[in-house]
Design a protein around this motif. Structure first.
Motif: not given
Ligand code: AHR
Length: 503
Positions: A408-429
Motif C-alpha cells: 500500500p502507498l499509505v499506512d495509517a493507525v489511530a488511537t482514541h481515548d474514550p474518557d477524554t475523546g482525544a484522538t490521534a491519527v498517524f499516517l505515512v506516504n
C-alpha cells in the motif's frame, strides 16, 4: 495526486496503547553510556556525571521503559563488576564490541539515571557465559528488600530500597552465532526455562522475555520460536523480536515499505506462539516484546576495522553512529505505526538504541546534544497516542517493490481515548514522487476539531541533522489539514510521516 480514504470507529478496538511500546535501549556499546548519557567533565553534567542536556532530550522523547545493559554486551557481562565502590571496580575486555569496559557506570548509577529520565528499568541477564545462579543472585540483589546476603550488599552499596525490576530478558539473541555462548534452540530453551522457573521461585511477580530470533532472515527463524516456546511456554510472558532496516542498493521505494516486513514478522511470531499454545492446550497467551527495532546501516560497520591491535581495546569508541535522514525517520514513524497496529499482541518494544549508537539523540564530548530526524516521529507518537488503538480501515493505491512485493502507498493507525475523546491519527506516504490526499471518516468519534498537525518531510529525503547543522530537519505544521462535517482531509507530501491530534 493520489487519494486514500480511512474510516475510524471507536468500536474497532485492536487493544490498549501500551506505554511500554515506547521503550528504548541503552547498551554498554560505543558512546551510548560513556560520553553519551555519562560525561562527568561536561559543563552540563550533574553531580553524578550525567549530562542534563541529554536527560532533557530523553524526557522530551517520551521513553517509557529502558532495556539495559545489552544487547551483545550482556552475554559476557558480570553484573557484580558494576556494583560497590567505584575505585574497586575492575576494567574488563568487552568481547562483543572489542572495547574496554571500566564499569564506572553499573546498576546503581544506571537505575538512578533511569529515575531522572522518568523511565522504567528493564534488565537483561547473561545466559551466554553465565546461568541460573548468577540470574537469581542479581534478582535477589535488585528485588529483595533486605536481610539476605545480596540484598544487604545492595543496601551497603548505597541503595536502601530494592530496585523492584519487573521486566527481565532471559539473555540476548541466543540464536546468533556472533553471540557469546550462542546455543541451539533446544539448549537455550532448557536453560531459559530453568532460569525463568528459578527467578519466579524467588520473585513470582517478574515478567519474563524469552529470546526469539535475531531477525526474520535467520535460517532458524520460526523453528527457533517453536522449539524455545515448547520448553518455556508456561514460564515466560513474552517472546522477543528484533529487526533493523536499511535502504539497500538505492531502493528507496522498497525501504519505505519496511513496515510491511515488520507486520509479517510480528504476525508470524504470534502465529507460532499460538501454535505452541494449541499443542500444549494452554490457556495462557504469550505476547511480543519487540525489544530491538530501528533503521541501522549495518554494512557501514565492520568488526575487522575495529580490531586493530589485540593490546588496544578502546574506551567509548565511536561505533554504530548512524546519521539519520528524513527517509530514515519516515521509516521509523511507519515502524511505530506497525507496532501500534499490533497492540493486541505487541505490548512492549524498545527503539535500539537511545544515545549516539544508532540513536535518536547524538552528543559531542564537551559539546552539544542534538535530535536526529528519527527523534521526531518517536516523540510525537509517544506524546499523542493515548487510550486505545483503533483498527484502520484504509483504501489506497499500491506500488510494487523488489523487497516486499505489492504494498500500500499509505499506512495509517489511530488511537482514541474514550474518557477524554482525544484522538490521534498517524499516517505515512511511501510514494517517492506523489502527494496523496487522505480523507478520514471520523464516524462516531465525536471529534469537534483539529488540534495539531505535524508533517516530517523535506525536498531532499536524505537531509539530516548534524553537529554543524543540528536543526536542519524538524516537523512542520501541515496547513492542509482541515476537519469539516466529521471528515478530516489532509495532504501528505511524498516520503512523509504525519501526526494529527483531534479533540
Ligand atoms: O543494537 C545493536 C546490537 O544489535 C545489539 O547489541 C544486539 O542485540 C543486536 O544484534
Amino acid at each position: 495526486m493520489s487519494a486514500a480514504h480511512l474510516t475510524l470507529n471507536p468500536h474497532f478496538v485492536v487493544g490498549d496503547v501500551h506505554r511500554r511500546v515506547f521503550g528504548s535501549f541503552v547498551e554498554h556499546l560505543g558512546r551510548c553510556v560513556y560520553d553519551g548519557i555519562y560525561e562527568p567533565g561536561h559543563p552540563a553534567a550533574d553531580e553524578e556525571g550525567f549530562r542534563t542536556d541529554v536527560l532533557d532530550l530523553v524526557r522530551e522523547l517520551g521513553v517509557s521503559t529502558i532495556r539495559y545493559p545489552g544487547g551483545n554486551f550482556v552475554s559476557g557481562y558480570r553484573w557484580e563488576d558494576g556494583v560497590g565502590p567505584r575505585e574497586d571496580r575492575p576494567r574488563r575486555l568487552d568481547l562483543a564490541w572489542h572495547s574496554t569496559e571500566t564499569n564506572e557506570v553499573g546498576l546503581h548509577e544506571f537505575a538512578r539515571w533511569n529515575d531522572k529520565a522518568g523511565s522504567e528499568l528493564m534488565l537483561a541477564v547473561n545466559l551466554g557465559t553465565r546461568g541460573v545462579q548468577e540470574a537469581i543472585d542479581l534478582l535477589e540483589y535488585t528485588n529483595i528488600r533486605s536481610g539476605t546476603a545480596l540484598s544487604d550488599q545492595r543496601v551497603a552499596d548505597g541503595t536502601l530500597e530494592p530496585f523492584r525490576v519487573s521486566m527481565w530478558c532471559l539473555g540476548n539473541e541466543m540464536d546468533g552465532p556472533w553471540q557469546l555462548g550462542h546455543r541451539s534452540a533446544e539448549d537455550y530453551g532448557k536453560i531459559a526455562s530453568q532460569t525463568a522457573k528459578a527467578m519466579r521461585q524467588l520473585d513470582p511477580s517478574v515478567e519474563l522475555v524469552v529470546c526469539g530470533s535475531s531477525n526474520s532472515q535467520m535460517p532458524t527463524f520460526g523453528a527457533w520460536e517453536r522449539t524455545v516456546l515448547e520448553h518455556t511456554y508456561e514460564d515466560v510472558d513474552f517472546i522477543s523480536c528484533h529487526a533493523y532496516y536499511a535502504e539497500k542498493d538505492g531502493d528507496l521505494a522498497g525501504f519505505l515499505a519496511s513496515a510491511v516486513d515488520m507486520d509479517r514478522f510480528i504476525e508470524s511470531v504470534v502465529a507460532t506462539a499460538d501454535h505452541v499454545k494449541a499443542v500444549l492446550r494452554s490457556d495462557k497467551t504469550i505476547n511480543v516484546s519487540f525489544d530491538e527495532w530501528n533503521v541501522w546501516y549495518q554494512e557501514r560497520f565492520h568488526t575487522e576495522d575495529q580490531i586493530t591491535d589485540i593490546e588496544q581495546w578502546p574506551y567509548a569508541p565511536r561505533l554504530l553512529e548512524d546519521q539519520y535522514s528524513v527517509a530514515d525517520a519516515v521509516v521509523v514513524g511507519s515502524l511505530l505505526i506497525s507496532l501500534l497496529k499490533h497492540a493486541d499482541r505487541v505490548t512492549s518494544a524498545s527503539l535500539a538504541q537511545l544515545v549516539n549508537v544508532i540513536a535518536p539523540i547524538m552528543t559531542e564530548p564537551g559539546g552539544p546534544a542534538w535530535k536526529q530526524t528519527s527523534f521526531f516521529p518517536f516523540a510525537l507518537t509517544s506524546r499523542l497516542a493515548r487510550g486505545q488503538v483503533l483498527r484502520p480501515e484504509l483504501t489506497c493505491g499500491t506500488y510494487r517493490t523488489e523487497a516486499h512485493g505489492e504494498v500500500p502507498l499509505v499506512d495509517a493507525v489511530a488511537t482514541h481515548d474514550p474518557d477524554t475523546g482525544a484522538t490521534a491519527v498517524f499516517l505515512v506516504n511511501r510514494s517517492v514522487d506523489e502527494t496523496v490526499t487522505v480523507t478520514v471518516d471520523l464516524g462516531s468519534l465525536g471529534v469537534v476539531g483539529l488540534q495539531e498537525a505535524h508533517t516530517l518531510n523535506d525536498e531532499d529525503p536524505y537531509a539530516a541533522n548534524t553537529l554543524t547543522e543540528p536543526t536542519r530537519v524538524a516537523p512542520v505544521d501541515n496547513k492542509s489539514a482541515v476537519v469539516e462535517d466529521g471528515t478530516l482531509t489532509v495532504e501528505l507530501p511524498p516520503v512523509s510521516w504525519t501526526a494529527l491530534s483531534l479533540g
